[in-house]
Design an enzyme around this catalytic site. Sequence first.
Site, PDB file in Angstrom:
ATOM      1  N   GLY A  12     -23.087  38.405 -24.655  1.00 46.87           N
ATOM      2  CA  GLY A  12     -21.749  38.011 -25.102  1.00 46.87           C
ATOM      3  C   GLY A  12     -21.804  37.042 -26.264  1.00 46.87           C
ATOM      4  CG  LEU A  13     -18.706  35.201 -29.444  1.00 45.63           C
ATOM      5  CD1 LEU A  13     -19.554  36.030 -30.385  1.00 45.63           C
ATOM      6  CD2 LEU A  13     -17.236  35.508 -29.646  1.00 45.63           C
ATOM      7  CG  HIS A  14     -25.416  33.439 -26.589  1.00 49.56           C
ATOM      8  ND1 HIS A  14     -26.450  32.741 -27.165  1.00 49.56           N
ATOM      9  CD2 HIS A  14     -25.715  34.740 -26.739  1.00 49.56           C
ATOM     10  CE1 HIS A  14     -27.342  33.618 -27.636  1.00 49.56           C
ATOM     11  NE2 HIS A  14     -26.910  34.823 -27.396  1.00 49.56           N
ATOM     12  CB  ALA A  15     -24.993  28.763 -28.977  1.00 51.93           C
TER      13      ALA A  15
ATOM     14  CB  ALA B 108     -20.628  31.391 -31.480  1.00 51.03           C
TER      15      ALA B 108
END
Lengths: 322, 92
Positions: B17-20, B23
Amino acid sequence: MDRLQVGAFFQDMRERLGLELANSPKGLSRFIIQKNLHRPGLALAGFLDLFAYDRVQVLGNTEIQFLRSLIPEALAKSLERVLAFDIPCLVLSAVGAFPPELPEIAEAHSICVFTSKLSTTELSQILSNYLDDKFAPSLVVHGSLVDVYGTGLLFTGRSGIGKSEIALDLIERGHRLVSDDVVMLIKKTEGVLIGTGSEMLKHFMEIRGVGIIDVRQMFGVRAIRLQKRVETEVELVDWDEKQDYERLGLEDQYKSYLGVQIPYIRLPIYPGKNITVIAETIALNLHLKVYGFHPARDFNRALMETILDKSKVRSYLEKDYE
Amino acid sequence: MVTTVVAQEVTLKNKLGLHARPAAHLVRLAAQYKSNVVLVKDDTRIDAKSIMGVMMLAAEKGATLTIECQGEDEEELLAKLVQLVEDKFYEE
């Protein structure tokens, strides 16, 4: 929030209200869609016009005693009639003995029945506050919220203008961070805007060139707070010679969020300008205004008196032909 | 003043997913353009040039996001952002 699942409500309020589920969990997937409560006494008695069925139904001692006074056929009829509506859930307060048909028939309609030992007044109050909070209008804004001398200052401005750096500088000087970068605004009551951070980001912040830091770990619990009333917005803008900036502060500017007006200041910035001290000044100035002092207006009043006195002296001397 | 908005819905395909890191990729790309970018997930709208904002979404694999771009280079930016999501943020 537009709707709240009954399951989430049960989880949130279980301990606080001492809720127990009196029938099957089938109805936990239903939704509460509004914040008001309803006492369905009249509906149970058969008057179904204007029945606010889409609210959480609170049955107190009166309703239960009424149901217990009915003969079985009338009881079943009354319950069937009411529970045929699309009701989110039922909460029985001050619970003593209640007719077993109540949870049974509710179950047949997949409606949860909760019981609580709290008095109806107490339960309604807590439940109302909780639902008010859940259904309060909210908005996410891009900015940093800092408690400066007890005043909630919301810093906004384009990305990269230095909101986080100002927040960090203020923290260094002993002020308290509520949230950096993403602020959730909630209209708690008329005219009051509360700002809070997101659960995820709690007191983490990004400083360009450094990365993510944890303000709580770094500066301690004194440097943070969970929520704060937003009292002034300070928008940071790039200095532009052609633009006209506030010089006097005689007229207060306002901006509106969720229908709540808050004082608004546009602050031009350029390298070397100490925004932190200006932010503190803004906060203290707001305090003065709250206590009835308005520096710009007070100064102007004094100025006008002096001008008036001077013109009196001048006109006196002009007539003086000695 | 440009008032049009171009928008597209995307579904996250990378496992984490949209982790660090993703992002950061996304924000870095958005920051290179002049247009304003908003990411919408459920009812939350955030500025895609703010890394904390993007991470706040905690978007998981399979989540649907809407990317809205507004500004002079909106079309190009939107295409690049969609491509980045399709490419799974160069992660896999």
